[in-house]
Design a protein around this motif. Structure first.
Motif, PDB file in Angstrom:
ATOM      1  N   ARG A  94       3.687  10.792  -8.789  1.00 26.96           N
ATOM      2  CA  ARG A  94       3.212  11.039 -10.207  1.00 26.96           C
ATOM      3  C   ARG A  94       2.595  12.597 -10.043  1.00 26.96           C
ATOM      4  O   ARG A  94       2.666  13.443 -11.011  1.00 26.96           O
ATOM      5  CB  ARG A  94       2.174  10.196 -10.603  1.00 26.96           C
ATOM      6  CG  ARG A  94       1.760  10.141 -11.969  1.00 26.96           C
ATOM      7  CD  ARG A  94       1.132   9.032 -12.628  1.00 26.96           C
ATOM      8  NE  ARG A  94      -0.047   8.428 -11.740  1.00 26.96           N
ATOM      9  CZ  ARG A  94      -0.145   7.557 -11.163  1.00 26.96           C
ATOM     10  NH1 ARG A  94       0.891   6.519 -10.923  1.00 26.96           N
ATOM     11  NH2 ARG A  94      -1.385   7.266 -10.431  1.00 26.96           N
ATOM     12  N   ILE A  95       1.804  12.821  -8.936  1.00 29.34           N
ATOM     13  CA  ILE A  95       1.219  14.155  -8.722  1.00 29.34           C
ATOM     14  C   ILE A  95       2.373  15.325  -8.639  1.00 29.34           C
ATOM     15  O   ILE A  95       2.225  16.420  -9.400  1.00 29.34           O
ATOM     16  CB  ILE A  95       0.278  14.409  -7.365  1.00 29.34           C
ATOM     17  CG1 ILE A  95      -1.068  13.337  -7.441  1.00 29.34           C
ATOM     18  CG2 ILE A  95      -0.128  15.512  -6.987  1.00 29.34           C
ATOM     19  CD1 ILE A  95      -1.359  12.831  -6.219  1.00 29.34           C
ATOM     20  N   LEU A  96       3.344  15.142  -7.861  1.00 26.94           N
ATOM     21  CA  LEU A  96       4.447  15.930  -7.773  1.00 26.94           C
ATOM     22  C   LEU A  96       4.952  16.222  -9.264  1.00 26.94           C
ATOM     23  O   LEU A  96       5.295  17.405  -9.558  1.00 26.94           O
ATOM     24  CB  LEU A  96       5.705  15.419  -6.945  1.00 26.94           C
ATOM     25  CG  LEU A  96       5.202  15.401  -5.271  1.00 26.94           C
ATOM     26  CD1 LEU A  96       6.280  14.548  -4.493  1.00 26.94           C
ATOM     27  CD2 LEU A  96       5.065  16.968  -4.862  1.00 26.94           C
ATOM     28  N   THR A  97       5.309  15.257  -9.920  1.00 26.70           N
ATOM     29  CA  THR A  97       5.684  15.505 -11.204  1.00 26.70           C
ATOM     30  C   THR A  97       4.856  16.520 -12.203  1.00 26.70           C
ATOM     31  O   THR A  97       5.178  17.493 -13.000  1.00 26.70           O
ATOM     32  CB  THR A  97       5.995  13.940 -12.043  1.00 26.70           C
ATOM     33  OG1 THR A  97       6.871  13.328 -11.217  1.00 26.70           O
ATOM     34  CG2 THR A  97       6.629  14.153 -13.343  1.00 26.70           C
ATOM     35  N   ILE A 144       0.730  -1.192   0.012  1.00 25.11           N
ATOM     36  CA  ILE A 144       0.034  -0.009  -0.076  1.00 25.11           C
ATOM     37  C   ILE A 144       0.746   1.171   0.016  1.00 25.11           C
ATOM     38  O   ILE A 144       0.706   2.249  -0.785  1.00 25.11           O
ATOM     39  CB  ILE A 144      -0.884  -0.085   1.314  1.00 25.11           C
ATOM     40  CG1 ILE A 144      -1.898  -1.051   1.209  1.00 25.11           C
ATOM     41  CG2 ILE A 144      -1.684   1.356   1.151  1.00 25.11           C
ATOM     42  CD1 ILE A 144      -2.712  -1.411   2.508  1.00 25.11           C
ATOM     43  N   ASP A 145       2.000   1.334   0.636  1.00 26.55           N
ATOM     44  CA  ASP A 145       2.886   2.338   0.799  1.00 26.55           C
ATOM     45  C   ASP A 145       3.512   2.653  -0.481  1.00 26.55           C
ATOM     46  O   ASP A 145       3.666   3.962  -0.771  1.00 26.55           O
ATOM     47  CB  ASP A 145       3.971   2.082   2.089  1.00 26.55           C
ATOM     48  CG  ASP A 145       3.615   2.054   3.509  1.00 26.55           C
ATOM     49  OD1 ASP A 145       2.401   3.087   3.399  1.00 26.55           O
ATOM     50  OD2 ASP A 145       4.308   2.027   4.294  1.00 26.55           O
ATOM     51  N   ALA A 146       3.972   1.604  -1.030  1.00 24.25           N
ATOM     52  CA  ALA A 146       4.610   1.557  -2.423  1.00 24.25           C
ATOM     53  C   ALA A 146       3.603   2.383  -3.609  1.00 24.25           C
ATOM     54  O   ALA A 146       3.946   3.149  -4.128  1.00 24.25           O
ATOM     55  CB  ALA A 146       5.192   0.373  -2.978  1.00 24.25           C
ATOM     56  N   ASP A 147       2.365   1.797  -3.363  1.00 28.13           N
ATOM     57  CA  ASP A 147       1.404   2.246  -4.397  1.00 28.13           C
ATOM     58  C   ASP A 147       1.186   3.990  -4.135  1.00 28.13           C
ATOM     59  O   ASP A 147       1.051   4.723  -4.805  1.00 28.13           O
ATOM     60  CB  ASP A 147       0.068   1.762  -4.173  1.00 28.13           C
ATOM     61  CG  ASP A 147      -0.068   0.532  -5.057  1.00 28.13           C
ATOM     62  OD1 ASP A 147       1.070   0.099  -5.564  1.00 28.13           O
ATOM     63  OD2 ASP A 147      -0.983  -0.391  -4.974  1.00 28.13           O
ATOM     64  N   LEU A 148       0.930   4.410  -2.633  1.00 30.57           N
ATOM     65  CA  LEU A 148       0.893   5.849  -2.501  1.00 30.57           C
ATOM     66  C   LEU A 148       2.163   6.565  -2.714  1.00 30.57           C
ATOM     67  O   LEU A 148       1.850   7.675  -3.463  1.00 30.57           O
ATOM     68  CB  LEU A 148       0.610   5.787  -0.663  1.00 30.57           C
ATOM     69  CG  LEU A 148      -0.601   5.404  -0.436  1.00 30.57           C
ATOM     70  CD1 LEU A 148      -0.581   5.187   1.311  1.00 30.57           C
ATOM     71  CD2 LEU A 148      -1.682   6.192  -0.794  1.00 30.57           C
ATOM     72  N   LYS A 149       3.235   5.951  -2.738  1.00 31.93           N
ATOM     73  CA  LYS A 149       4.380   6.700  -3.112  1.00 31.93           C
ATOM     74  C   LYS A 149       4.564   7.095  -4.570  1.00 31.93           C
ATOM     75  O   LYS A 149       4.681   8.026  -5.063  1.00 31.93           O
ATOM     76  CB  LYS A 149       5.694   5.776  -2.504  1.00 31.93           C
ATOM     77  CG  LYS A 149       6.910   6.823  -2.888  1.00 31.93           C
ATOM     78  CD  LYS A 149       8.364   6.194  -2.245  1.00 31.93           C
ATOM     79  CE  LYS A 149       9.424   6.919  -2.403  1.00 31.93           C
ATOM     80  NZ  LYS A 149       9.639   7.626  -3.826  1.00 31.93           N
TER      81      LYS A 149
END
Length: 580
Positions: A570-573, A560-565
């Protein structure tokens, strides 16, 4: 011409009605005219003999009916000198002559046209200037038994009923059960009796207390004919909706059944087959319909006749009469010593669990299970019916269970067995394929537990697994100083008084000892509690979904953590791209 082509040709009369009739009203003209033309053709060869016999018996002052039936060689006759071809010879008086022709039929046939409200349609067609054209179109369709057999005609009529139901789907679900659901129920009903039904000349009875347009009875008849053309299924039914009753009765007449066995009226307040018992029964009663209108009669039967009547075990809440149909069907079972009965009924989810211990619903379930009447319950997919998308269940009951089923109940989760329909009809978006029906029938017929992957789809339980005792747990009343208050009179004198505010209940499975359960589940938490055994009630419920629930552990936290990261990166990019 095959039955689909013939029904399409008959339905083409709708081209004449377009503009003067709404699409959903076409059937009100096409169905009764189809019946009229079929009866006209059936009586054609005996017409002259019947008229001569009628004249003779009238002159002799004798009741002509039995003689006319014999001359017609049918269960109906017509004493009018007119027929549909002759009607065409007098365009100016078509309406009056058509009325006179219908009045010439025997009472059972006139009853069909009255419940079709056919006279109103004839008046309407006459006003629109369409009556002659419509009558002429039907007069030119050859429905003589030499051209179209009883079984073919039955299929043609069913095709027309289905077309009518589909284009008026706002009410279709009330009177029309999807054919594949009926096919499944008929398979389940007959599978354990294949050997008996294969015998030459076997005669069996089947009954539907909410017959609608007669689909269940028809499919059962077709099944038996396919498996054994020498067998005979005598059909009985009752229906409350006038138009559906007319269609059902007409369908039975076309198939050569005795139409006196199809009764009009409310099954609860006016049982049209009083004291009759049947070999098989099928029903899809309306879901969740209240029985307020007939409450007085139903309560009176329950209170005055008890178990000698239909509703001895108990009454469900007035808002849902489904379980009244179940009790009604149980009352129609042939005694086991006379061969017994089996029946299938479609119910929604509420009869499985609504009502706690001691309620009417629970008492009805208790009666069914303690008398070992329930063979199986099958959970169907949602969106299977025309007027509702809710979950539905087929219950199979019998008072002549095979040895291996005695004391047991099979639950089958068929909710995943469906294919998407090419075109939705009302709320109906899914259907059972022939393969689905075959698989569900196999699971039932072989009486096996089965899984698909890790998920169970068929499970077998003891009857008592669905029973429980509701025990009342009391705790002592204490005064303002925290001291236990003792009762000063009555049976409990000298014993702690119960505090009604702290009273609680617990459901203990029937197969578990109450005291053992109490010591394990209650006393560790409230050591001063006790059971008031006088308040103990036995209840039954069938929590279907709970028995098929498969726990799926949540994904590991690291995943779950990996998916969130990944998501936040992607949002930051994207944000960087916007600000660049």
């Amino acid at each position: 011409m095959n039955h689909q082509s013939l029904s399409a040709f008959i339905w083409s009369v709708a081209d004449l009605l377009r503009g003067d009739y709404k699409q959903s009203e076409y059937g009100k003209v096409i169905l009764p005219f189809t019946v009229l033309r079929r009866l006209d053709c059936v009586l054609e060869s005996t017409k002259d003999a019947v008229l001569a016999e009628y004249s003779n018996k009238q002159s002799a002052g004798v009741n002509p009916e039995p003689f006319l039936l014999r001359k017609a060689n049918q269960s109906f006759y017509n004493i009018s000198p007119l027929d549909m071809k002759k009607l065409m010879g007098d365009q100016d008086h078509i309406k009056e002559n058509l009325f006179a022709y219908i009045q010439g039929f025997s009472a059972a046939v006139r009853d069909i046209f009255e419940h079709f409200d056919f006279y109103t349609q004839v008046e309407r067609l006459a006003k629109a200037g369409l009556l002659y054209q419509v009558t002429e179109r039907f007069a030119n369709v050859d429905l003589h038994p030499d051209q179209v057999s009883n079984s073919q005609m039955g299929l043609v009529f069913e095709e027309l009923i289905r077309k009518f139901a589909e284009i008026s789907n706002e009410t279709a679900g009330e009177h029309f059960t999807p054919r594949e659901v009926i096919k499944l129920m008929v398979n389940l009903l007959f599978i354990e009796d294949d050997d008996i039904l294969a015998k030459p000349g076997v005669v069996r009875t089947i009954y539907d207390p909410a017959a609608g347009t007669g689909g269940m009875l028809s499919v059962a008849g077709e099944y038996l004919f396919e498996h054994n053309p020498a067998a005979r299924l005598t059909m009985f039914g009752q229906e409350l909706n006038p138009e559906s009753y007319a269609i059902c009765k007409a369908d039975m007449l076309i198939k050569g059944q005795d139409v006196a066995n199809i009764v009009f009226g409310n099954t609860f307040s006016d049982d049209g087959h009083l004291h009759k018992k049947f070999d098989y029964m099928l029903s899809n009663p309306p879901f969740g319909v209240e029985w307020k209108k007939v409450e007085k009669e139903v309560r009176k039967e329950h209170e005055t006749q008890g178990f000698n009547g239909r509703f001895g075990p108990g009454l469900p809440r007035v808002s849902d009469g489904s379980l009244l149909f179940l009790l009604h069907l149980i009352s129609k079972m042939r005694p086991a010593v006379d061969g017994g009965s089996r029946f299938g009924i479609v119910l929604n989810g509420s009869p499985l669990f609504t009502g706690g211990a001691g309620s009417g619903e629970s008492e009805i379930r208790r009666y069914v299970l303690e008398n070992d009447l329930l063979e199986a319950i099958i959970d169907l997919p949602t969106d299977m019916f025309y007027n509702t998308g809710i979950s539905t269940y087929v219950w199979i009951l019998s008072n002549r269970k095979p040895e291996q089923r005695k004391g047991l109940v099979q639950l089958i989760d068929a909710s995943g067995y469906w294919q998407k329909m090419r075109k939705s009809l009302g709320s109906k978006r899914k259907e059972l394929s022939d393969d689905h029906i075959a698989e569900i029938t196999r699971l039932f017929g072989q009486f096996i537990e089965a899984n698909e992957g890790k998920k169970p789809i068929s499970r077998i339980f003891n009857n008592t697994d669905f029973g429980y005792r509701t025990i009342t747990v009391e705790r002592p009343l204490r005064d303002e100083h925290g001291q236990i208050v003792l009762a000063i009179k009555g049976k409990q004198k000298g014993q702690p008084s119960a505090d009604s505010n702290l009273r609680d209940t617990e459901n203990v499975p029937l197969h578990e000892d109450v005291e053992t359960y109490f010591k394990r589940e209650v006393l560790p938490h409230v050591p001063d509690a006790w059971i008031d055994h006088e308040k103990t009630k036995i209840g039954y419920e069938i929590p279907f979904n709970r028995h098929f629930y498969v726990f799926e552990p949540p994904r590991p936290l690291s995943e779950i953590d990996a998916d969130l990261k990944q998501c936040t990166d992607r949002i930051l990019t994207m944000i960087k791209g916007l600000s660049a």
